[in-house]
Design an enzyme around this catalytic site. Sequence first.
Site: not given
Length: 295
Positions: A172, A221, A291
């Site tokens: 990520r 998420s 995130e």
Amino acid sequence: MADFDFLTTVGVKFKTNVSGAELSSFKSGGRIPLVFYPEDEKGAVKLLSVLKNTRFPFKILGNGTNVLISDGGYDGVVVSTRLFSGAAAEGDTITAFSGTPMPSLSRLAAQNSLSGFEFLCGIPGSIGGGLFMNAGAYGGEVGERLVYADVLELDSGKTLRFLREDFKFGYRRSILSEGGYVVLKAVFRLTHGDSETILCAIEENRTKRRASQPSEPSIGSVFVRKDGVIPSLCIDKVGLKGYNIGGAAVSEKHAGFIVNKGGASSADYLKLVEHITSEVYREFGVSLCLEVETL
């Protein structure tokens, strides 16, 4: 606000006083005074060059699938890449502009009997955002298939070509996460395969996603997986599935998502995030990291 009308002559549209709900997949956020929509590479480069030389802060957004916009809005300029999209397949490669939705690349690949992008079918973001955070699902990551991308270096105004290794892809993250660069277009190499098999894999991934992830507005998420900790499992174990503050609620389907059940504000979302992190830390001594980016 300065007069930017001249930019319409180089392929840049704009809107004033835009609701953040129009730009974020969570459907919340206050007003933004000015939003630009470049339609092609020339327009994007010219626009960013102009903005760099003004005093206005600016933020680049794709589909807003990983950004929460403040209820107070944003005191600056937003550049939306939604109109800066389009993709083409040639041989075993696909070329895509920054604002191209990732699911459309999955469809294009299937139409050309190319395998390797089946996992993109349910990821709602744009390819620019996908490269920014090395988006992935079902064992695949965007960076794995990249050959190169043309990026604009904001400080110098130069267009550079980054090869896959230049991106420093991780979980990520990529070099784009450090700031200073904007994706203009990217080229990916896939594998020739059987179109029916590819379509079956895409449908299987869609079915999995529908069964395990929420359909309500969300920003994907919420927390990053880190040091072997799976945030959704921790959240589930402390019994927070379905827990809500205002219109923001932990998804019943997947505890790693916060959804907008109707009328949720960005403040509701952030208060819920604070409650989740507090409860997980109290129970497991684990500090969860966001995130999602805030604007």
